[in-house]
Scaffold this active site. Structure first.
Site, PDB file in Angstrom:
ATOM      1  N   HIS A   1       0.827  -1.215   0.000  1.00  0.00           N
ATOM      2  CA  HIS A   1       0.000   0.000   0.000  1.00  0.00           C
ATOM      3  C   HIS A   1       0.861   1.265   0.000  1.00  0.00           C
ATOM      4  CE1 HIS A   1      -3.992  -1.843   0.176  1.00  0.00           C
ATOM      5  NE2 HIS A   1      -3.394  -2.813   0.855  1.00  0.00           N
TER       6      HIS A   1
ATOM      7  N   GLY B   1      -7.798 -14.066  -7.766  1.00  0.00           N
ATOM      8  CA  GLY B   1      -8.305 -13.434  -6.545  1.00  0.00           C
ATOM      9  C   GLY B   1      -7.511 -13.784  -5.308  1.00  0.00           C
TER      10      GLY B   1
ATOM     11  N   LEU C   1      -2.178 -12.450  -6.045  1.00  0.00           N
ATOM     12  CA  LEU C   1      -0.967 -12.739  -6.818  1.00  0.00           C
ATOM     13  C   LEU C   1      -1.027 -12.063  -8.190  1.00  0.00           C
ATOM     14  CD1 LEU C   1      -0.504 -16.511  -5.831  1.00  0.00           C
ATOM     15  CD2 LEU C   1       0.622 -14.512  -4.833  1.00  0.00           C
TER      16      LEU C   1
ATOM     17  N   ASP D   1       1.798  -3.833  -9.704  1.00  0.00           N
ATOM     18  CA  ASP D   1       1.520  -5.162 -10.275  1.00  0.00           C
ATOM     19  C   ASP D   1       1.856  -5.237 -11.764  1.00  0.00           C
ATOM     20  OD1 ASP D   1       0.644  -5.459  -7.700  1.00  0.00           O
ATOM     21  OD2 ASP D   1      -1.473  -5.596  -8.194  1.00  0.00           O
TER      22      ASP D   1
END
Ligand code: GLA
Length: 377
Positions: free
Chosen positions: A27, A113, A116, A163
């Site tokens: 985060h 979900g 990863l 990501d």
């Protein structure tokens, strides 16, 4: 991919992109901070063929079925699984990198979900394939930014850059320290004698997107109050000035500021080959995510605690957005064979669930695959 061949013949292009596990720096990406992910040995493969001009674009997923989009004006349903695929194509078209209609088949072994990054793997693999088909050059950073735009503008998920950037730009054998402001990636090797274990709690997230957006908004409020461009620029002692009514924002900011410090310290530890220091920082990261950021959950806390008390564990924490999905552990390589069954047995005893545990080497970022399955790059 047999499915593609049966339906449409030999694909013009075959590409792959990996999922990721974040070792530390959670985060922090949307606060212009630091993250430390690595690509994992699970990936999404896209087989792509041109379709005749005027025909629809069609995608088949081995898991989700088939979807089509008749032309560029057709709206994309944000909540549909194919939004990622059509979104990438749509935004590339908008940049003038048009290839016309296509047919594609997707297959993946990235758990969905599970924190990863199955969605980034899909977007990046699709972008890799479309750019190859269009004869365009490949740029990992530009692709990551495009995939982030798909999340923001098409899917409606206000995620950070981590990501897609690690999925696009990872270097085999290395995790990467990423500066999410400059987007510089610094590949780093794991400490000798250690392996990364991915621990799936077998719980899946629900309502996570609104919680994610809430956290992001709280960080932005804190940054505004502190008069900084992003929490990356804030200092810990400045938080004391925040008024009582901003107690939640203060705790969120405290996580982000301390997590950035931990992530930079983790890179130093990794450079020094100091696995113990790295592991201690992972443990502290989990506590901060649980207590200050409040994005852990019962299953993740249980898994992390179990990992800590299992043979060979050097450090463990939740990974990714949180609430459910996976934890990650740094484990002594020579104890990994004992670590895995110990974690599985203890987790089953407390939760009744059968956890999947994988060891993964740091994998390469997105690549083109030639017709005999080689990775030429
Ligand atoms: C999700 C988002 C990332 C990042 C993590 C938390 O995976 O997609 O951008 O914010 O959560 O670190």
């Amino acid at each position: 991919m047999a499915l593609h061949r049966e339906r449409w013949g030999v694909p013009d292009v075959l590409s792959r992109a990996p999922g990721r596990v974040n070792l530390i720096g959670e985060h922090t990406d949307y606060n212009d901070g630091f993250v430390f992910p690595m690509a994992i040995e699970f990936d999404t493969v896209v087989a792509l063929s041109r379709a005749k001009s005027g025909s629809p674009s069609t995608v088949i997923s081995e898991i989700f079925g088939e979807a089509r989009r008749d032309d560029e004006r057709e709206p994309i349903t944000a909540t549909h699984w194919a939004a990622y695929v059509f979104g990438v194509s749509h935004l590339l078209n908008g940049l003038g990198k048009s290839i016309g209609p296509w047919r594609c088949t997707i297959a993946t072994d990235v758990p969905i979900g599970a924190s990863l990054s199955s969605s980034a793997a899909l977007e990046v693999a699709m972008a890799r394939a479309l750019l190859q088909l269009a004869g365009e050059s490949w740029d990992a950073t530009a692709t990551a930014e495009l995939c982030q735009r798909v999340e923001h503008e098409v899917v409606g998920m206000p995620c950070g850059i981590m990501d897609p950037l690690i999925s696009a730009g990872a270097v085999r054998g290395h995790a990467s320290l990423i500066d999410c402001r400059s987007l510089e990636m610094l590949p780093r090797r794991l400490p000798d004698g250690t392996v990364i274990a991915i621990l799936d709690t077998m719980t899946r997230r629900e309502l996570v997107d609104s919680a994610y957006a809430d956290r992001r908004a709280a960080c932005e409020r804190a940054a505004r109050w502190l008069s900084v461009a992003a929490l990356r620029d804030a200092e810990l002692d400045e938080l004391e000035r925040m008024p009582a009514e901003l107690a939640v924002e203060r705790r969120r900011a405290r996580h982000v500021i301390t997590e950035n410090e931990r992530t930079l310290a983790a890179a130093t530890a990794m450079d020094a080959g100091d696995a113990a220091a790295f592991g201690a920082l992972m443990n502290a990261s989990h506590a901060s995510l649980r207590d200050d950021y409040e994005v852990s959950g019962q299953a993740l806390d249980a898994m992390v605690q179990i990992a800590h008390s299992s043979p060979g564990c050097i450090g463990a924490r939740m990974t990714g957005g949180g609430f459910a999905g996976c934890a990650v552990a740094l484990v002594a390589a020579d104890a990994a064979d004992d670590f895995i069954p110990a974690v599985q047995e203890r987790y089953r005893a407390v939760s009744g669930l059968n956890a999947s545990v994988w060891l993964s080497q740091p994998a390469a970022g997105a690549s083109h695959i030639d017709s005999i399955g080689q990775h030429p790059e």
